[in-house]
Design an enzyme around this catalytic site. Structure first.
Site, PDB file in Angstrom:
ATOM      1  N   HIS A 224      10.628 -37.010 -36.578  1.00 33.06           N
ATOM      2  CA  HIS A 224      11.322 -37.191 -37.854  1.00 33.06           C
ATOM      3  C   HIS A 224      12.788 -36.787 -37.724  1.00 33.06           C
ATOM      4  CE1 HIS A 224      11.295 -36.185 -42.460  1.00 33.06           C
ATOM      5  NE2 HIS A 224      12.069 -37.202 -42.175  1.00 33.06           N
TER       6      HIS A 224
ATOM      7  N   GLU B 258      14.648 -39.329 -35.737  1.00 27.92           N
ATOM      8  CA  GLU B 258      14.957 -40.517 -36.556  1.00 27.92           C
ATOM      9  C   GLU B 258      16.267 -40.325 -37.304  1.00 27.92           C
ATOM     10  OE1 GLU B 258      14.322 -41.678 -40.916  1.00 27.92           O
ATOM     11  OE2 GLU B 258      12.375 -41.154 -40.039  1.00 27.92           O
TER      12      GLU B 258
ATOM     13  N   GLU C 233      13.868 -31.593 -46.862  1.00 31.30           N
ATOM     14  CA  GLU C 233      13.016 -32.722 -47.242  1.00 31.30           C
ATOM     15  C   GLU C 233      11.545 -32.342 -47.136  1.00 31.30           C
ATOM     16  OE1 GLU C 233      11.743 -37.193 -45.683  1.00 31.30           O
ATOM     17  OE2 GLU C 233      13.417 -36.157 -44.752  1.00 31.30           O
TER      18      GLU C 233
END
Length: 995
Positions: free
Chosen positions: A77, A80, A177
């Protein structure tokens, strides 16, 4: 290599042909979607390429890598995010976000799943396609991945405070997040389910990142993960649309392939070793201490099923899922709901074919933890009964119809159609399956029909996959009111210990990194190396869809469209005549309308007929501001129904029966629906917190904003929750009376206008069916009359300033200011200003510097409201300061004409986003209902193209300068977070409420 400028069709390729280093492996006609599939591999590196050639100008691209983390640091993640922070050819700090401003893309994003990471985009402009392709390829294969980007996007330590108050804090976009994600019960349930069922594979890890583990990831580990996983030998390329495949291959070969040799990335995912006996698992999620933990658990069963590559078995299990859970009449769904143990199906219920081994889960939410065994008995007893007594053949037929319908329908929601095809096929393709088998299932459907005709086929599969399958887990997800505080205290102790252990060199390193990161974030950089479109690339015309006829006998608009054999009925009903006391219940009426049954048919019969004859039908409530009528609010209920053209008659029969014979006499069913509806509203708080915060902040400015909050915001949840808590027989009868009265107000002879959308023959058949029926033919008003009763304007604006507490580790902060609506000369300027503000200010201040997942500016030309909002934000007071400084920043920022052009491109990319024929017609009809004609849309776009820097700065000064107009402020966050913010907002604190 520069591609050619024309758009030739894909040249005649043959299997085995070699071109640009690729070999054609397979060419397959996809007759169902009028396309051709090409499957290729790159001979030197082993990269795979799937191309779908179709006469569609919305071309799409995606490159996907198998990413198989071995821990929960969130490495895939964070990678990314980080690869999009600058690359070899484009060494700017955020080329991805910069390209959002320099493109007419219809979609740009990146996704991290449990075992893959994807970088997709779509656009209608050829020049734009190759601009984006160049940036995406360079970002994925040649990123900078420097340490400061890793710290910004992943995690970092910073020192805050002075003297004895000096403390370490964790920051980072992904860190915040995931703190937000792991505050959401449905996210916790989904990830816990994978951990329970796949303990020995990559799926047992949290691919997004566990906030407690994320800080252990190092920059060196991130770079090593990239070297291994982001390599052509581990890459799956995808292209779609009318641009020629040969050009795509030439560009990819030139930009990427020549710099790599084949490797073994060692990313194969082995199957999960199967268990010999069922297991149990218990997980917890954080619940606000102010909430009652009683009946806030989830409980259910989950099984590991077939290999994802077995397309036939995947289809069989999809049909079984539809039979078991697909509608309120489905036997497993009905048995669970009729038990009265919970309010709705548990999160993650259903068949999941995204992983190497597929899974099925089902259960209930809002149960007592001690009810887990009872839930298990209900599930197993129901499956046993179906396996031994058989499945009603009509249910099987309906289930297959639903799957076939939704595969046939062409939609661009939530993704462009070309990317939806990629997402359908990527899971199987990554694990060695054939993508063409996923994209054309005719042979599998034919086999399925033969197997079902030959005997109790689905019943045997239920026995095999569920009753005789020991790889089963009984899951419990329980609330823990102390979990958030415990995790915060653990983090505090961990950071205090790290602070105590810091030597001078380490302290200076943290301070220097913070200084360098802030310096980078605040620096102006040259992004001229990035490709861009010009104003001249923007199509000057808006896309329109005109009716082919207005009926002379019926309130019916005709739209003859090429809809691939699907017929759509849409209708508009005014809700302005609904009594004020009943208005809050209109959304629940819409929810219950198709689920309650009628005087002639109970809800089970209606559900079964609906699945057999339609692809879905229902009502939705919308609080709209009428264009050209300042302050006027149209409370609107939209009717939507769709079916295969052969099913027009039975679908119309259901619609007419629901309208003529709506009934709320089944109080037990009404109570079920109330619980389901409440549960769905509660689930959206953490997922859509920014939208809910905007709704709260906007509700004081106009009747439409107030009604929008009443119908779709926190106040709708509070209305429903209050009634659900006291849902005794008397309360349910009172609610039934309210819903009956709403139906009586809506379904009056002069209160419905409809649109028929489909092929010419289908529209004609639907008109005849309407005339022949007693119900729809009874609605009498001229088709051209689209005026409905309006609600009066608010007498005066009210500037709310509030904090709303819930179970969340992060905040959602919104501010709304009233401006002007469409038709005013400043409306197009405000549209551009919203994009400009996000691009040059909020993205940097809220996301890069503040660590929130996102910062937004939104202008609604219908209501004339301008909002700023943050998503999964660690800050409150600082973010409000950022909003207050917007106009000052723009005045001092030295804006350029290029900034204006980039904001203009973003506005036009939204305006020009294409729709399939059915959706285009339905949207066109609804625009006419709310007073927006095509001439007004075209004039607005022409005015957009004339927006200048001077106009943008003047609008910012007029509308965004603090004190010039009342502003509404709303924050959704945890109670402690809100109270801490109020200690800083001493001059103007938030009024605190509990959701």
């Amino acid at each position: 290599m520069t591609p050619t400028n024309d758009r030739p069709s894909t040249p005649e390729l043959t299997v085995g042909q070699e071109i640009h280093g690729y070999r054609v492996i397979r060419i397959t006609p996809l007759q169902a979607i009028d396309a051709t599939l090409f499957l290729l591999d790159h001979m030197a590196t082993g990269a795979r390429h799937l191309h779908i050639a179709k006469a569609d100008a919305e071309n799409a691209f995606g490159v996907t890598f198998k990413t198989v983390p071995t821990d929960s640091t969130g490495v895939a993640h964070i990678l990314e995010h980080t690869v999009l922070c600058g690359s070899e050819k484009y060494p700017v700090r955020d080329p991805f976000f910069s390209m959002l401003k320099r493109s007419l893309s219809t979609f740009m994003n990146a996704f991290t799943a449990s075992d893959w990471t994807m970088y997709p985009f779509a656009t209608q402009n050829r020049k734009d396609f190759y601009n984006l392709l160049d940036v995406y390829l360079d970002a994925a294969f040649f990123p900078v991945i420097d340490e400061l980007s890793f710290k910004q996007e992943g995690h970092r330590l910073e020192l805050e405070g002075e003297g004895e108050q000096r403390q370490l804090v964790y920051k980072g976009v992904v860190y915040n997040e995931m703190k937000g994600a792991m505050s959401s019960p449905d996210q916790v349930m989904s990830r816990s389910l994978l951990n329970a069922l796949y303990p020995d594979t990559t799926y047992g890890n949290n691919s997004g990142g566990d906030p407690a583990v994320i800080p252990t990831l190092t920059h060196a580990q991130l770079k090593a993960f990239h070297r291994r996983h982001y390599h052509p030998s581990n890459a799956y390329f995808y292209t779609y649309g009318d641009l020629p495949l040969v050009d795509h291959l030439a560009v990819i070969a030139d930009k990427v392939m020549g710099r790599f040799s084949r490797i073994d990335p060692n990313t194969e995912v082995a199957g999960q070793p199967r268990w010999s006996a069922p297991r149990t698992a218990r997980y917890t999620y954080p619940l606000a201490p102010t909430e009652d933990p009683v009946k806030h658990s989830q409980a259910g069963l989950a099984w590991l099923l077939c290999d994802i590559r077995d397309t036939f078995e995947v289809l069989v299990l999809a049909v079984i899922e539809q039979v078991l859970l697909g509608n309120p009449a489905s036997p497993l769904r009905k048995a669970l709901m009729d038990s009265g143990l919970g309010s709705a199906l548990s999160d993650a219920s259903g068949f999941d074919a995204d992983n190497r081994d597929t899974l099925f889960a089902c259960g209930l939410k809002d149960v007592d933890e001690t009810d887990a065994e009872a839930v298990e008995r209900i599930v197993l007893d129901t499956l046993t009964r179906l396996a031994t007594e058989g499945i009603d053949p009509e249910m099987t037929t309906s289930a297959i119809h639903q799957i076939e319908f939704h595969r046939k329908e062409v939609t661009n929601t939530p993704y462009p159609y070309g990317l939806k095809l990629l997402l359908m096929s990527i899971g199987s393709w990554l694990h060695g399956g054939d993508p063409d088998r996923i994209l054309q299932l005719d042979a599998d459907f034919e086999r399925l029909h033969r197997e079902i005709a030959a005997g109790p086929f689905l019943e045997k599969r239920i026995q095999t996959y569920f009753l005789d399958n020991p790889h089963r887990v009984r899951m419990v997800l329980a609330p823990d009111p102390q979990q958030a505080a415990r995790e915060q205290e653990q983090e505090r102790r961990e950071l205090a210990q790290r602070l105590a252990q810091l030597d001078d060199a380490a302290r200076r390193k943290i301070e220097e990194d913070a200084r360098l990161l802030q310096q980078r974030q605040e620096s102006e950089e040259d992004v001229s190396s990035l490709p861009t479109l010009a104003r001249s690339d923007i199509p000057p015309e808006v896309q329109t869809c005109a009716p082919t006829a207005l009926d002379g006998e019926l309130p019916l608009w005709h739209y003859a469209q090429p809809t691939s054999g699907i017929y759509y009925l849409t209708g508009a009903l005014g809700a302005g005549a609904v009594e004020d006391a009943l208005l809050p219940w209109v959304p629940f009426f819409c929810y219950a309308f198709t689920k309650m049954g009628t005087r002639s048919s109970d809800y089970v019969q209606i559900a079964r007929r609906t699945d057999a004859a339609s692809g879905g039908l229902g009502l939705s409530a919308q609080a709209r501001a009428i264009y050209g009528r300042s302050g006027a609010c149209l409370p609107l209920v939209q009717l939507s129904a769709k079916c295969l053209t052969r099913n027009i008659d039975p679908m119309y029969g259901i619609v007419e029966e629901l309208i003529a014979e709506f009934s709320c006499h089944d109080l037990a069913r009404l109570k079920q629906l109330l619980g389901e509806y409440r549960s769905a509203l509660e689930a959206m708080i953490v997922h859509n917190g920014h939208r809910l915060a905007i709704s709260l902040s906007a509700r004081g400015f106009g009747t439409a904003g107030a009604l929008g909050e009443t119908w779709g915001g926190i106040h709708q949840l509070r209305t429903v929750r209050e009634t659900a808590k006291a849902a005794d027989e008397k309360g349910l009868r009172d609610l039934a009376d309210k819903l009956t009265a709403i139906a009586g107000s809506l379904f009056t002879p002069d209160n419905l206008v409809m649109a028929a959308v489909g092929e010419t023959e289908a529209v004609a058949a639907a008109r005849s069916r309407t005339l022949s029926g007693a119900t729809l033919a009874g609605f009498k008003r001229p088709a051209q009359d689209l005026t409905f009763a309006l609600l009066p304007p608010q007498t005066a604006p009210r500037a709310y300033r509030e904090g709303w507490s819930t179970s969340s580790a992060v905040a959602f902060v919104a501010l709304t200011v009233p401006t002007v609506a469409l038709g005013h000369p400043d409306a197009p300027v405000l549209s551009v200003l919203s994009k400009l503000l996000r691009s040059v200010y909020l993205h940097r201040e809220i996301r890069e510097k503040g660590g929130a997942y996102g910062g937004f500016a939104l202008y609604n030309p219908e209501s004339g409201l301008f909002s700023m909002a943050s998503y999964r934000d660690p800050h409150i007071e600082r973010t409000l300061q950022v909003y207050a400084g917007a106009a000052d920043f723009l005045r001092a920022a030295g804006l350029t004409d290029e900034d204006i052009k980039e904001a203009l491109l973003q506005v036009c990319s939204e305006i020009d986003k294409p729709d399939p024929p059915g959706a285009a017609a339905r949207k066109a009809f609804l625009r006419r209902v709310v007073g927006l004609d095509d001439d007004t849309r075209q004039a607005f776009k022409q005015q957009l193209l004339q927006v200048t820097k001077a106009k943008a700065l003047a609008a910012a000064d007029t509308y965004l300068t603090p004190g010039r107009a009342p502003t509404g402020t709303a924050v959704i966050a945890g109670r402690d977070h809100l109270e801490t913010a109020n200690h800083q907002l001493t001059d103007n604190p938030l009024t605190l409420h509990t959701i």
